[in-house]
Design an enzyme around this catalytic site. Structure first.
Site, short mmCIF file in Angstrom:
data_model
loop_
_atom_site.label_atom_id
_atom_site.label_comp_id
_atom_site.label_asym_id
_atom_site.label_seq_id
_atom_site.Cartn_x
_atom_site.Cartn_y
_atom_site.Cartn_z
N CYS A 246 6.30 -2.58 -23.28
CA CYS A 246 7.70 -1.83 -23.85
C CYS A 246 8.18 -1.45 -22.28
O CYS A 246 9.42 -0.82 -22.38
CB CYS A 246 7.01 -0.46 -24.33
SG CYS A 246 5.96 0.63 -23.33
N SER B 272 1.36 -13.25 11.54
CA SER B 272 1.55 -14.26 12.26
C SER B 272 2.70 -15.10 12.25
O SER B 272 3.56 -15.88 12.79
CB SER B 272 0.34 -15.23 12.09
OG SER B 272 0.73 -15.84 10.69
N HIS C 34 6.36 -7.52 -1.58
CA HIS C 34 5.28 -8.24 -2.23
C HIS C 34 5.08 -7.05 -3.52
O HIS C 34 4.10 -6.90 -4.10
CB HIS C 34 4.17 -8.51 -1.79
CG HIS C 34 4.30 -9.75 -0.82
ND1 HIS C 34 3.38 -10.11 0.32
CD2 HIS C 34 4.95 -10.77 -1.08
CE1 HIS C 34 3.87 -11.13 0.77
NE2 HIS C 34 4.98 -11.73 -0.05
N ASN D 85 1.77 -8.29 18.33
CA ASN D 85 0.83 -9.09 17.50
C ASN D 85 -0.39 -9.47 18.49
O ASN D 85 0.13 -10.14 19.77
CB ASN D 85 1.35 -10.29 16.80
CG ASN D 85 0.50 -10.72 15.46
OD1 ASN D 85 0.35 -9.81 14.65
ND2 ASN D 85 0.26 -11.98 15.64
N ASP E 51 0.71 -1.23 -0.01
CA ASP E 51 0.16 0.08 -0.04
C ASP E 51 0.83 1.15 0.09
O ASP E 51 0.27 2.44 -0.28
CB ASP E 51 -0.92 0.03 1.05
CG ASP E 51 -0.26 -0.36 2.57
OD1 ASP E 51 0.75 0.06 2.70
OD2 ASP E 51 -0.67 -1.16 3.24
ZN ZN Z 1 4.28 0.20 -23.70
#
Ligand code: ZN
Length: 237
Positions: free
Chosen positions: A130, A189, A119, A211, A104
């Site tokens: 391209c 976790s 990630h 946590n 985010d």
């Molecule tokens: Zn492109």
């Protein structure tokens, strides 16, 4: 809290390792709790893990994007006290890196500079033909599949299921963890790959876990704080 402050005071290379729980206090739900995509032709729900997979994206980019924009993109979300506290610790020279499983961009929005996004990020996108780069605005502006001027499909620089993690980011995360004196883990976790494996690289003194639920690492921790991550790290803003 005073125990955490003591740990921070005697640390000079803190690495924060965070998961979805860091952003839930910004109103971003853990997408694992999201319902799957309903498909009219089959009359069934496709689980999120499949919709957000490489094969599904290549075959049904339109359905991928409608699900992705509804469930994973939260353009109006703002950083919370956890993000701000970590940015303060970096400015104070205490924290060397944030390693996050979130996509985010809220750590950067709060002012953090060294952020390793395992990630990827919804804010980075590129043309599959391209390679031209695009921001999130290009994705939000498209009614269905976002396309480059060259005609190629634009995809998010986000690691989909069935795809490998970025090796360079992984290497940097391992390097940061191996040099850290303290690791603070929050909002994860630690049960899923690659979190557990990455922590093996840590050789420092203090492992702090923030946590609400127990994790497999609780018994190895210097400190376990079963509290709100925003309230806990907000102390350092
Ligand atoms: Zn492109």
């Amino acid at each position: 809290m005073s125990a955490l402050r003591d740990v921070v005071d005697r640390s000079s290379r803190i690495v924060f390792f965070g998961g979805a729980g860091v952003s839930t206090e910004s109103g971003i739900p853990d997408f694992r709790s999201a319902e799957g995509l309903y498909r009219r032709e089959s009359g069934t729900r496709v689980p999120p893990e499949e919709v957000l997979g490489h094969r599904f994206f290549m075959r049904h980019p339109d359905e991928f994007y409608s699900y992705y924009k509804a469930n994973l993109v939260h353009a109006d979300a703002q950083p919370n006290a956890a993000h701000r506290g970590l940015a303060s610790l970096e400015r104070a020279g205490k924290l060397s890196a944030v390693i996050t499983q979130n996509i985010d961009g809220l750590h950067q929005a709060a002012g953090s500079r060294r952020v390793l996004e395992l990630h990827g990020s919804v804010h980075r996108n590129y043309c599959m033909e391209c390679g031209k780069r695009f921001g999130l605005d290009a994705i939000l502006a498209a009614d269905d599949v976002p396309r480059c001027e060259c005609g190629g499909v634009i995809r998010p620089d986000v690691v989909l299921y069935e795809e490998m993690l970025d090796e360079r980011v992984m290497d940097e995360a391992i390097d940061e963890l191996s040099r850290a004196d303290t690791v603070i883990v929050g909002g994860t976790s630690l049960a899923v790959y690659p979190a557990a494996g990455l922590l093996q690289a840590f050789r420092g003194d203090n492992l702090v876990l923030i946590n609400r639920d127990p994790t497999p690492y609780d018994r190895h921790a210097t400190l376990v704080i079963p509290e709100s991550i925003g309230a806990t790290l907000g102390e350092f803003v």
